[in-house]
Design a protein around this motif. Sequence first.
Motif, PDB file in Angstrom:
ATOM      1  N   LEU A 134      -1.493   9.380  10.074  1.00 40.72           N
ATOM      2  CA  LEU A 134      -0.780   8.629   9.034  1.00 40.72           C
ATOM      3  C   LEU A 134      -1.861   7.906   8.228  1.00 40.72           C
ATOM      4  CD1 LEU A 134       2.157   8.104   8.207  1.00 40.72           C
ATOM      5  CD2 LEU A 134       2.087   6.012   9.561  1.00 40.72           C
ATOM      6  N   VAL A 135      -2.061   8.349   6.975  1.00 43.54           N
ATOM      7  CA  VAL A 135      -3.218   7.900   6.202  1.00 43.54           C
ATOM      8  C   VAL A 135      -2.756   7.191   4.930  1.00 43.54           C
ATOM      9  CG1 VAL A 135      -5.355   8.621   5.067  1.00 43.54           C
ATOM     10  CG2 VAL A 135      -4.501   9.863   7.074  1.00 43.54           C
ATOM     11  N   ILE A 136      -3.424   6.062   4.624  1.00 40.43           N
ATOM     12  CA  ILE A 136      -3.182   5.353   3.363  1.00 40.43           C
ATOM     13  C   ILE A 136      -4.109   5.939   2.304  1.00 40.43           C
ATOM     14  CG2 ILE A 136      -3.423   3.114   2.207  1.00 40.43           C
ATOM     15  CD1 ILE A 136      -2.583   1.802   4.807  1.00 40.43           C
ATOM     16  N   MET A 137      -3.574   6.084   1.095  1.00 45.06           N
ATOM     17  CA  MET A 137      -4.340   6.710   0.017  1.00 45.06           C
ATOM     18  C   MET A 137      -5.589   5.902  -0.337  1.00 45.06           C
ATOM     19  SD  MET A 137      -2.203   5.767  -3.456  1.00 45.06           S
ATOM     20  CE  MET A 137      -3.575   6.214  -4.490  1.00 45.06           C
ATOM     21  N   GLU A 138      -6.562   6.608  -0.900  1.00 48.54           N
ATOM     22  CA  GLU A 138      -7.780   5.947  -1.347  1.00 48.54           C
ATOM     23  C   GLU A 138      -7.451   5.091  -2.566  1.00 48.54           C
ATOM     24  OE1 GLU A 138     -12.368   7.180  -2.547  1.00 48.54           O
ATOM     25  OE2 GLU A 138     -10.865   8.707  -2.082  1.00 48.54           O
ATOM     26  N   ASN A 139      -8.083   3.913  -2.658  1.00 44.58           N
ATOM     27  CA  ASN A 139      -7.819   2.970  -3.752  1.00 44.58           C
ATOM     28  C   ASN A 139      -6.335   2.638  -3.849  1.00 44.58           C
ATOM     29  OD1 ASN A 139     -10.561   2.861  -4.530  1.00 44.58           O
ATOM     30  ND2 ASN A 139     -10.297   4.796  -5.670  1.00 44.58           N
ATOM     31  N   SER A 140      -5.741   2.442  -2.678  1.00 43.61           N
ATOM     32  CA  SER A 140      -4.307   2.152  -2.627  1.00 43.61           C
ATOM     33  C   SER A 140      -4.023   0.744  -3.124  1.00 43.61           C
ATOM     34  CB  SER A 140      -3.817   2.287  -1.189  1.00 43.61           C
ATOM     35  OG  SER A 140      -2.490   1.837  -1.059  1.00 43.61           O
ATOM     36  N   PRO A 198       3.096  -3.943  12.917  1.00 45.00           N
ATOM     37  CA  PRO A 198       2.276  -4.686  11.952  1.00 45.00           C
ATOM     38  C   PRO A 198       0.832  -4.182  11.915  1.00 45.00           C
ATOM     39  CG  PRO A 198       2.732  -6.022  13.890  1.00 45.00           C
ATOM     40  CD  PRO A 198       3.478  -4.751  14.068  1.00 45.00           C
ATOM     41  N   PHE A 199       0.183  -4.320  10.762  1.00 47.34           N
ATOM     42  CA  PHE A 199      -1.220  -3.947  10.644  1.00 47.34           C
ATOM     43  C   PHE A 199      -1.853  -4.753   9.510  1.00 47.34           C
ATOM     44  CE2 PHE A 199       0.812  -1.373   7.477  1.00 47.34           C
ATOM     45  CZ  PHE A 199      -0.116  -1.200   6.471  1.00 47.34           C
ATOM     46  N   HIS A 200      -3.176  -4.817   9.477  1.00 52.42           N
ATOM     47  CA  HIS A 200      -3.909  -5.475   8.404  1.00 52.42           C
ATOM     48  C   HIS A 200      -4.489  -4.414   7.472  1.00 52.42           C
ATOM     49  CE1 HIS A 200      -3.655  -9.121  10.896  1.00 52.42           C
ATOM     50  NE2 HIS A 200      -3.931  -9.781   9.766  1.00 52.42           N
ATOM     51  N   PHE A 201      -4.436  -4.716   6.215  1.00 51.94           N
ATOM     52  CA  PHE A 201      -4.881  -3.764   5.192  1.00 51.94           C
ATOM     53  C   PHE A 201      -6.195  -4.239   4.582  1.00 51.94           C
ATOM     54  CE2 PHE A 201      -5.014  -2.738   0.620  1.00 51.94           C
ATOM     55  CZ  PHE A 201      -5.081  -1.373   0.696  1.00 51.94           C
ATOM     56  N   TYR A 202      -7.152  -3.308   4.500  1.00 50.08           N
ATOM     57  CA  TYR A 202      -8.428  -3.615   3.848  1.00 50.08           C
ATOM     58  C   TYR A 202      -8.707  -2.517   2.826  1.00 50.08           C
ATOM     59  CZ  TYR A 202      -9.008  -6.683   7.859  1.00 50.08           C
ATOM     60  OH  TYR A 202      -8.825  -7.648   8.799  1.00 50.08           O
ATOM     61  N   ASN A 203      -9.095  -2.917   1.613  1.00 56.24           N
ATOM     62  CA  ASN A 203      -9.389  -1.913   0.582  1.00 56.24           C
ATOM     63  C   ASN A 203     -10.865  -1.884   0.227  1.00 56.24           C
ATOM     64  OD1 ASN A 203      -9.766  -4.210  -0.874  1.00 56.24           O
ATOM     65  ND2 ASN A 203      -8.005  -3.926  -2.263  1.00 56.24           N
ATOM     66  N   ASP A 204     -11.712  -2.566   1.079  1.00 53.71           N
ATOM     67  CA  ASP A 204     -13.148  -2.621   0.825  1.00 53.71           C
ATOM     68  C   ASP A 204     -13.847  -1.763   1.877  1.00 53.71           C
ATOM     69  OD1 ASP A 204     -15.794  -3.206   0.536  1.00 53.71           O
ATOM     70  OD2 ASP A 204     -15.471  -5.335   0.150  1.00 53.71           O
ATOM     71  N   PRO A 217       0.827  -1.219   0.000  1.00 49.82           N
ATOM     72  CA  PRO A 217       0.000   0.000   0.000  1.00 49.82           C
ATOM     73  C   PRO A 217       0.856   1.263   0.000  1.00 49.82           C
ATOM     74  CG  PRO A 217      -0.766  -1.568   1.646  1.00 49.82           C
ATOM     75  CD  PRO A 217       0.554  -2.064   1.159  1.00 49.82           C
ATOM     76  N   LEU A 218       0.260   2.376  -0.470  1.00 48.95           N
ATOM     77  CA  LEU A 218       0.933   3.668  -0.498  1.00 48.95           C
ATOM     78  C   LEU A 218       0.247   4.633   0.456  1.00 48.95           C
ATOM     79  CD1 LEU A 218       1.372   4.052  -4.377  1.00 48.95           C
ATOM     80  CD2 LEU A 218       3.104   3.279  -2.724  1.00 48.95           C
ATOM     81  N   PHE A 219       1.040   5.607   0.913  1.00 53.74           N
ATOM     82  CA  PHE A 219       0.483   6.628   1.801  1.00 53.74           C
ATOM     83  C   PHE A 219      -0.315   7.635   0.985  1.00 53.74           C
ATOM     84  CE2 PHE A 219       4.315   5.379   4.278  1.00 53.74           C
ATOM     85  CZ  PHE A 219       3.654   4.856   5.374  1.00 53.74           C
ATOM     86  N   GLU A 220      -1.060   8.458   1.676  1.00 51.05           N
ATOM     87  CA  GLU A 220      -1.809   9.540   1.032  1.00 51.05           C
ATOM     88  C   GLU A 220      -0.835  10.405   0.234  1.00 51.05           C
ATOM     89  OE1 GLU A 220      -5.479  12.212   2.622  1.00 51.05           O
ATOM     90  OE2 GLU A 220      -3.606  12.376   3.727  1.00 51.05           O
ATOM     91  N   GLY A 221      -1.218  10.743  -0.996  1.00 49.11           N
ATOM     92  CA  GLY A 221      -0.314  11.465  -1.893  1.00 49.11           C
ATOM     93  C   GLY A 221       0.476  10.534  -2.795  1.00 49.11           C
ATOM     94  N   LYS A 222       0.116   9.247  -2.806  1.00 50.25           N
ATOM     95  CA  LYS A 222       0.749   8.234  -3.649  1.00 50.25           C
ATOM     96  C   LYS A 222       2.243   8.107  -3.382  1.00 50.25           C
ATOM     97  CE  LYS A 222      -2.544   8.516  -7.495  1.00 50.25           C
ATOM     98  NZ  LYS A 222      -2.690   8.636  -8.973  1.00 50.25           N
ATOM     99  N   THR A 223       2.623   8.273  -2.151  1.00 49.54           N
ATOM    100  CA  THR A 223       4.036   8.150  -1.799  1.00 49.54           C
ATOM    101  C   THR A 223       4.241   6.911  -0.946  1.00 49.54           C
ATOM    102  OG1 THR A 223       5.890   9.211  -0.680  1.00 49.54           O
ATOM    103  CG2 THR A 223       3.717   9.625   0.225  1.00 49.54           C
TER     104      THR A 223
END
Length: 476
Positions: free
Chosen positions: A60-66, A95-101, A37-43
């Motif tokens: 600390l935010v992950i970008m939308e549709n990352s 560690p963390f879990h990533f969800y894109n839904d 995953p990428l951070f907000e701002g596609k970085t």
Amino acid sequence: MTLKITDQFGNPAGQDLNGKVFISIKSPEVERNRSVPLFEGKTSTKEMSLKEGNAHIDSLVIMENSPGENGNRYILLFRPEVTLPPTSLSTFELPFHFYNDAENQQKMFELMKKKDELNDAVKRCNKVLDSMSKQKDLLENEVKDTTEKELSLRNELNRRGVKIEHPISITHIQGCQKQKTSEVERIETIRRVCSISNIFSGPDVLGMVGQLALVADDDAAWVISWHLQGDMDCLITTRTAAAQKIYNDTGGNQQVMPLDGILMQRGNRPLPHIRNGRELFNLPGNPIFAKDLLIYPHKQQSCDPDKLGKVFKNLLGDTILMDDLISATNYRKAVVESDIQCPTILTRKGERVSARGKFGGAQNRAPSVDKLKVFGAPLPQRYYILKEEIDLVCRYRTAVEEKEKVEKDYKDRRVKWFDELFQNNSKKDEITKELQEIERELASVRPGKRASGNSEESPGIAIKRARKSMENPEMF
């Protein structure tokens, strides 16, 4: 979140260190080829300031549709960079879990919220059940204690010969108590009492002679009271000053006798016919010193018994009491023949032989008891036994009433507890079923496998920190 540089014991170790903290995301070592995953701002990297060993991270935010695989585990890396560090600094991993839904995340949030509510409801049910258990234990202990107390008192009554009917009846106990109280009142009614009244009081006033002693035997009380009839209303004081005051206050009409004006011989002499512990002769009549028949009442126990003994020894001297006149005259004759001084002798028939040997005539014969002020009689032992039994019966009645009350309370509560227990257990079973259903729904919402050792991990960020040595400080 605040990150701090510390040593292995958790003590701050970077107060003089300034620089940057670089934040990035990586996949676990075993899954290197996974998209990250990428951070907000596609970085892929973020940086924060490090001041005096501290880094403050507001968000600390992950970008939308990352990029990233839904439901998989990733690791946040926090790497400090400072100028001339005293030793190498470890990178902190989170560690963390990533969800894109977004829909799944919202559903999971709602399910977790419901799960928390149900867990709180289970705690409330358990709290109610625990409270009921404590109340039940408390009442059971009260039933046990009151039962043991009732049994102990009943056994004590049986030991004293007071039988208690079974089954236990309050009416029977009340009847027993009433019967014994009536007997006590009857004893108090028929008991001989001194008719002399006393209007004087004070710390130095002991009382009237007739009130200071009791005599158990009716004949002895009659003849001794007659012998002391001129002294029965004499007021005894401890000091001469008190006696003088009462004399003056009454215009000399009240006879008084102060203890400090009495001189007594030391020791107690034996009866005249006894010398060196042996009887010189043995005649009928049962001689006894009159003063030895006096009993000091309970209300005078606060007064030194020696003081009262001093009073009556002064009044009665060595006066002897015998059964009848013939025994008395024969006794005096034998004593005089032994060249021994014989004191006054009184008889239980109401006669008197003076110390000079004179007897007969009206002046040496006691009038009827109703014409005299007579010493009172002590209460019989039966009276005190009855008082103890009445007290015991009263305590037993109270114990029975307490026992019945506690047993009734326990019986009434048991019905209520049964209903509450049934309702709470039913409610708890329903909640448990709901929780199990939520767990199944959560399992279906969370795609992918969790990392080992984190089976209880909630959605979101889970923190894990490894200890380092003093030579290798870490950030956390």
